[in-house]
Design an enzyme around this catalytic site. Sequence first.
Site, PDB file in Angstrom:
ATOM      1  N   GLY A  90      -8.957   3.770   7.263  1.00 23.10           N
ATOM      2  CA  GLY A  90      -8.675   5.189   7.439  1.00 23.10           C
ATOM      3  C   GLY A  90      -7.228   5.502   7.781  1.00 23.10           C
ATOM      4  N   SER A 110       0.840  -1.200   0.000  1.00 20.23           N
ATOM      5  CA  SER A 110       0.000   0.000   0.000  1.00 20.23           C
ATOM      6  C   SER A 110       0.871   1.245   0.000  1.00 20.23           C
ATOM      7  CB  SER A 110      -0.897   0.010   1.229  1.00 20.23           C
ATOM      8  OG  SER A 110      -1.441   1.307   1.387  1.00 20.23           O
ATOM      9  N   ASP A 162      -4.897   3.706  -1.732  1.00 19.03           N
ATOM     10  CA  ASP A 162      -5.964   3.978  -0.775  1.00 19.03           C
ATOM     11  C   ASP A 162      -6.480   5.404  -0.927  1.00 19.03           C
ATOM     12  OD1 ASP A 162      -6.110   1.546   0.925  1.00 19.03           O
ATOM     13  OD2 ASP A 162      -3.993   1.995   1.256  1.00 19.03           O
ATOM     14  N   MET A 173     -11.440  -6.006   5.365  1.00 20.78           N
ATOM     15  CA  MET A 173     -10.629  -5.094   6.177  1.00 20.78           C
ATOM     16  C   MET A 173     -10.322  -5.778   7.513  1.00 20.78           C
ATOM     17  SD  MET A 173     -10.024  -2.504   4.353  1.00 20.78           S
ATOM     18  CE  MET A 173      -9.025  -1.726   5.622  1.00 20.78           C
ATOM     19  N   MET A 199      -9.087   8.186   0.264  1.00 23.91           N
ATOM     20  CA  MET A 199      -9.945   8.506   1.425  1.00 23.91           C
ATOM     21  C   MET A 199     -10.507   9.910   1.260  1.00 23.91           C
ATOM     22  SD  MET A 199      -7.447   7.205   4.453  1.00 23.91           S
ATOM     23  CE  MET A 199      -6.594   5.636   4.365  1.00 23.91           C
ATOM     24  N   HIS A 221      -1.246  -1.171  -4.332  1.00 25.81           N
ATOM     25  CA  HIS A 221      -2.532  -0.869  -3.678  1.00 25.81           C
ATOM     26  C   HIS A 221      -2.604   0.629  -3.386  1.00 25.81           C
ATOM     27  CE1 HIS A 221      -5.988  -2.081  -1.083  1.00 25.81           C
ATOM     28  NE2 HIS A 221      -5.582  -1.118  -0.280  1.00 25.81           N
ATOM     29  N   MET A 259     -12.144   4.451  -0.240  1.00 24.18           N
ATOM     30  CA  MET A 259     -12.811   4.637   1.058  1.00 24.18           C
ATOM     31  C   MET A 259     -13.528   5.975   0.987  1.00 24.18           C
ATOM     32  SD  MET A 259      -9.713   3.172   3.354  1.00 24.18           S
ATOM     33  CE  MET A 259      -8.583   3.242   1.972  1.00 24.18           C
ATOM     34  N   ASP A 283      -6.628  -6.613   4.214  1.00 23.52           N
ATOM     35  CA  ASP A 283      -5.974  -5.308   4.281  1.00 23.52           C
ATOM     36  C   ASP A 283      -5.987  -4.784   5.719  1.00 23.52           C
ATOM     37  OD1 ASP A 283      -5.056  -2.739   3.806  1.00 23.52           O
ATOM     38  OD2 ASP A 283      -6.767  -2.125   2.560  1.00 23.52           O
ATOM     39  N   HIS A 334      -8.423   1.083  -3.841  1.00 22.74           N
ATOM     40  CA  HIS A 334      -9.332   0.870  -2.706  1.00 22.74           C
ATOM     41  C   HIS A 334      -9.965   2.212  -2.360  1.00 22.74           C
ATOM     42  CE1 HIS A 334      -9.564  -0.244   1.886  1.00 22.74           C
ATOM     43  NE2 HIS A 334     -10.758  -0.117   1.337  1.00 22.74           N
TER      44      HIS A 334
HETATM   45  C1  DX5 Z   1      -6.239   1.420   5.715  1.00 28.28           C
HETATM   46  C2  DX5 Z   1      -5.832   1.109   4.300  1.00 28.28           C
HETATM   47  C3  DX5 Z   1      -4.704   0.168   4.192  1.00 28.28           C
HETATM   48  C4  DX5 Z   1      -3.442   0.625   4.857  1.00 28.28           C
HETATM   49  C5  DX5 Z   1      -2.882  -0.590   5.538  1.00 28.28           C
HETATM   50  O1  DX5 Z   1      -7.461   2.051   5.732  1.00 28.28           O
HETATM   51  O2  DX5 Z   1      -6.913   0.548   3.567  1.00 28.28           O
HETATM   52  O3  DX5 Z   1      -4.461  -0.236   2.849  1.00 28.28           O
HETATM   53  O4  DX5 Z   1      -2.468   1.161   3.998  1.00 28.28           O
HETATM   54  O5  DX5 Z   1      -1.839  -0.194   6.354  1.00 28.28           O
HETATM   55  P1  DX5 Z   1      -1.071  -1.190   7.306  1.00 28.28           P
HETATM   56  O6  DX5 Z   1      -0.524  -2.307   6.428  1.00 28.28           O
HETATM   57  O7  DX5 Z   1      -0.023  -0.325   7.899  1.00 28.28           O
HETATM   58  O8  DX5 Z   1      -2.072  -1.706   8.297  1.00 28.28           O
HETATM   59 ZN    ZN Z   2      -6.461  -0.358   1.530  1.00 28.38          ZN
END
Ligand code: DX5
Ligand code: ZN
Length: 214
Positions: free
Chosen positions: A140, A6, A33, A135, A35, A31, A66, A173, A64
């Site tokens: 977040g 990620s 993310d 998840m 948000m 990946h 969010m 994830d 992904h």
């Molecule tokens: C969190 C994200 C993840 C995040 C995971 O909301 O969706 O993809 O980057 O981070 P780690 O691997 O540090 O838990």
């Molecule tokens: Zn993610």
Amino acid sequence: MKIAPSLLSADFANLQHDIEMINNSEADYLHLDVMDGVFVPNISFGFPVMKAVQKYSTKPLDVHLMIVNPQNYVSQVRDCGAEIMNVHQEACTHLHRTVQAIRAAGMKPAVTLNPATPVVMLEDIIEEVDMVLLMSVNPGFGGQSFIQNTIKKISRLRELIDKASNKPLIEVDGGVNNQTAPLLKEAGADILVAGSYVFSAPDPAQAILTIKNC
Ligand code: DX5
Ligand code: ZN
């Protein structure tokens, strides 16, 4: 095991460097993310950044979202070169329509579940999706602790998939590291997302390999 590092935990002032590290690693996906500060209590990056990432990444993009109303952004996600578009079940009133729109746009549709959302919510969409993202932290933030209940949830999802004719991949994830990865593999995960474990490692490419070979 497939691995999707990620970019959330990368050095945002030096993204090209970190993308090239991933290009040269054994990672299977990159990946991303997104948000919006509404669906989750944080804001990360959006389409202009993803377009810049697309220019340098040689790995397929696993996006992904969010965000609320992800159905409004299908063509923009496609234009950023996404191979997989993940939408949260909790964010989609008309999930079936959104999944169809993602496929019609030429991407692989994936549905994501928050830790408190039961697997049974997927029963009537499982035949339509290419991947389910569970998840294992509340979405977040990077760097949170793994929620142990995810292991049981993977088994329940595997049972649901066994009964279906479609066989979506199971992605997990949050809180993935060298200790949780073997448990996730044993439970039946196909793809692991890892952010802080990879980017806080002295040798991130080696950390990717460690999880891949878990
Ligand atoms: C969190 C994200 C993840 C995040 C995971 O909301 O969706 O993809 O980057 O981070 P780690 O691997 O540090 O838990
Ligand atoms: Zn993610």
